[in-house]
Scaffold this active site. Structure first.
Site, PDB file in Angstrom:
ATOM      1  N   ARG A 181      16.015-110.877 -49.022  1.00 26.31           N
ATOM      2  CA  ARG A 181      15.193-110.058 -48.955  1.00 26.31           C
ATOM      3  C   ARG A 181      14.629-109.709 -47.814  1.00 26.31           C
ATOM      4  O   ARG A 181      14.263-108.683 -46.675  1.00 26.31           O
ATOM      5  CB  ARG A 181      13.934-111.168 -49.630  1.00 26.31           C
ATOM      6  CG  ARG A 181      12.110-110.159 -49.408  1.00 26.31           C
ATOM      7  CD  ARG A 181      12.103-109.073 -50.788  1.00 26.31           C
ATOM      8  NE  ARG A 181      11.245-108.493 -49.810  1.00 26.31           N
ATOM      9  CZ  ARG A 181      10.524-107.287 -48.991  1.00 26.31           C
ATOM     10  NH1 ARG A 181      11.843-107.808 -47.854  1.00 26.31           N
ATOM     11  NH2 ARG A 181       9.085-107.494 -49.026  1.00 26.31           N
ATOM     12  N   LYS A 182      16.022-110.453 -47.462  1.00 25.89           N
ATOM     13  CA  LYS A 182      15.663-109.819 -45.699  1.00 25.89           C
ATOM     14  C   LYS A 182      16.632-109.215 -44.869  1.00 25.89           C
ATOM     15  O   LYS A 182      17.307-107.835 -45.925  1.00 25.89           O
ATOM     16  CB  LYS A 182      16.494-111.747 -44.754  1.00 25.89           C
ATOM     17  CG  LYS A 182      15.539-112.552 -45.284  1.00 25.89           C
ATOM     18  CD  LYS A 182      13.605-112.555 -44.969  1.00 25.89           C
ATOM     19  CE  LYS A 182      13.283-113.226 -46.101  1.00 25.89           C
ATOM     20  NZ  LYS A 182      12.884-114.773 -45.821  1.00 25.89           N
ATOM     21  N   ILE A 183      17.044-108.795 -44.128  1.00 27.54           N
ATOM     22  CA  ILE A 183      18.250-107.475 -43.380  1.00 27.54           C
ATOM     23  C   ILE A 183      19.281-107.005 -43.505  1.00 27.54           C
ATOM     24  O   ILE A 183      20.065-106.462 -43.906  1.00 27.54           O
ATOM     25  CB  ILE A 183      17.597-107.313 -41.887  1.00 27.54           C
ATOM     26  CG1 ILE A 183      16.429-106.981 -41.484  1.00 27.54           C
ATOM     27  CG2 ILE A 183      18.418-106.204 -41.624  1.00 27.54           C
ATOM     28  CD1 ILE A 183      15.875-105.689 -42.037  1.00 27.54           C
TER      29      ILE A 183
END
Ligand SMILES: *Cc1c(COP(=O)(O)O)cnc(C)c1O
Length: 381
Positions: A181-183
Site C-alpha cells: 500500500r506504500k510507495i
C-alpha cells in the site's frame, strides 16, 4: 470497464529476475542482499545508518527501544494514523497519548503536541501522513529542550521532501514501510534509519535475537564462532528475497515520484473546479509523494463523503475512507489516552476519502474518477 483500485504496486520482470538470482544463490534469509539494500537505502535517504526490519511496525518498536522508552513513559502520537503508530508504544509498556493534527496536512504540529504532552512524555512519534511531510524541525525545536525524543513514522514518506532533503534525513530515528500500500514494496518489509551509530548497532542486534554475531556472518565460516545473546531480542529480520526486490524498487523511486506528482497535479486542478471538494496539497516546507491522495468533502458539496464513495463504487472505482482515528477503535477507546481535543482528527476522518493513484494509472483512468466527482457535485439535495 476495469475495476480501479486505490493502489497497485509497480512490479516487473526485473523483480522476478532479482528474486530468481537469490533463490539460485542458495541463501534466502537475511544476508548480503539485505546489507546491500540497507546501504542503498541509507544513501538515497541521506542518512548514515539503515537497519532493515520485517515491517514498519517492528521498526517503530525498535526505535522506541533504542530511544530508551519503557514502562511508565508516555509517547505522544497522532490518533489520525494507521493503528500501528498507536500500537508501537504499548509493545514497550509505554502509554500512547493522542494529539490532534493540522487540517491542511493531517500531521502533528508543535501546538497539537504541546496540548498533549505530560510530565511523563519521553517520545513523540510524528507521522508523514499519506506522504505529506510533517514539519519535523518545529516539532524537534519544541521537544528537545524538554528532553523528548522525536521519532518520525515515515511509513508513507519515501520520496517526500522536507526543506529540500528527503524526509527522515533530519530525524534521530525514522521508520519506513515496504507494504504494497506504500510507495515501494517488498511484499512486507521495513527499515529503521538513524544518524547515530550506537542506536543503529543496537537495533541491528535486537532485530536478530540480540546475537553478538549475525547468522550470515556465522554461516560464512566453516567453524562458526560462538555467539552470545546480549539481551532479550526479537526476530524482526527481512529476507534476502525481499531485499532483492527492494533494491529494484528503490531504482524505480524517481520515476514513480514524477508520475505520482503529475497525476496529483491533474487531480488538484480538476477538483479545484468542483465546489465543495478540498484536495491535499504540498505544505510550504516540502513536497509530498501523494502516497494517499485525499480530498475533504466539505458541507457545500451536495452529497456526503460516504455518498461519494458509493457513487465511485457504482462506477467500479474503489476509493477509501480517509485515514482512521485510533482513539475511536475498541483497542484504544476504553483506555486512558490523555485529554487533548481531537476535533480536527474527527473532522478529517469523517469527511475525507482517498482516490485511486498509482504509477501505471492512465490519464483516461484519472478522468473516469474526476467525472464521478463532477457528477456528485451536480447532484441536488
Ligand atoms: C502502513 C503504516 C504503518 C505500518 O507499516 P507496516 O510495514 O505494515 O508495519 C505504520 N505507520 C503508518 C503511518 C503507516 O501508514
Amino acid at each position: 470497464m476495469n475495476r480501479l483500485n486505490v493502489m497497485r504496486p509497480w512490479l516487473g520482470e526485473e523483480e522476478v529476475a532479482a528474486v530468481s538470482e537469490v533463490i539460485r544463490s542458495g541463501w534466502v534469509a537475511q544476508g548480503p542482499r539485505v546489507a546491500e539494500f540497507e546501504r542503498a537505502f541509507a544513501d538515497k535517504q541521506m542518512i548514515a545508518h539503515a537497519v532493515a526490519t520485517s515491517n514498519c511496525t517492528t521498526a517503530l518498536h525498535l526505535a522506541l527501544l533504542v530511544a530508551g522508552v519503557g514502562p511508565g513513559d508516555d509517547v505522544v502520537v497522532p490518533s489520525f494514523s494507521f493503528i500501528a503508530t498507536a500500537n508501537a508504544p504499548t509493545y514497550v509498556g509505554a502509554r500512547p497519548v493522542f494529539a490532534d493534527v493540522d487540517c491542511d496536512t493531517g500531521n502533528l504540529t508543535p501546538d497539537t503536541v504541546n496540548a498533549a504532552v505530560t510530565d511523563a512524555t519521553k517520545a513523540v512519534i510524528a507521522v508523514d501522513q499519506g506522504g505529506v511531510p510533517v514539519d519535523l524541525a518545529s516539532i524537534r525545536e519544541f521537544c528537545e529542550p524538554r528532553g523528548i525524543v522525536v521519532i518520525e513514522d515515515a511509513a508513507c514518506g519515501i520520496g517526500s521532501t522536507f526543506q529540500g532533503k528527503p524526509v527522515g534525513a533530519g530525524a534521530d530515528l525514522a521508520a519506513w514501510s515496504f507494504h504494497p500500500r506504500k510507495i515501494l514494496t517488498t511484499g512486507e518489509g521495513g527499515m529503521l534509519t538513524t544518524p547515530h551509530r550506537e542506536w543503529a548497532e543496537r537495533a541491528r542486534r535486537l532485530r536478530e535475537h540480540a546475537m553478538s554475531v549475525s547468522a550470515a556472518a556465522r554461516h560464512a565460516q566453516v567453524l562458526a564462532p560462538a555467539e552470545e545473546y546480549l539481551e532479550v531480542g526479537y526476530n524482526f529480520r527481512l529476507t534476502d528475497l525481499q531485499a532483492a526486490v527492494g533494491l529494484v524498487q528503490l531504482g524505480r523511486l524517481d520515476e514513480i515520484l514524477t508520475r505520482r506528482r503529475e497525476l496529483a497535479k491533474t487531480y488538484g486542478a480538476a477538483t479545484s473546479l468542483i465546489s465543495g471538494l478540498r484536495p491535499v496539497q504540498d505544505p510550504v516546507w516540502g513536497t509530498a509523494n501523494f502516497q494517499s491522495y485525499w480530498i475533504e468533502v466539505l458541507p457545500e458539496y451536495p452529497i456526503s463523503r460516504d455518498g461519494l464513495l458509493g457513487l465511485l463504487a457504482e462506477a467500479d472505482i474503489s476509493g477509501r475512507r480517509g485515514i482512521m482515528a485510533a482513539h475511536r477503535q475498541p483497542a484504544f477507546s476504553e483506555r486512558d489516552w490523555g485529554t487533548a481535543s481531537l476535533d480536527n482528527t474527527e473532522r478529517l476522518t469523517d469527511n475525507t476519502l482517498i482516490l485511486p493513484l498509482f504509477h501505471e494509472m492512465t490519464d483516461a483512468e484519472l478522468d473516469r474518477v474526476v467525472s464521478v466527482l463532477r457528477t456528485g457535485g451536480c447532484r441536488h439535495g
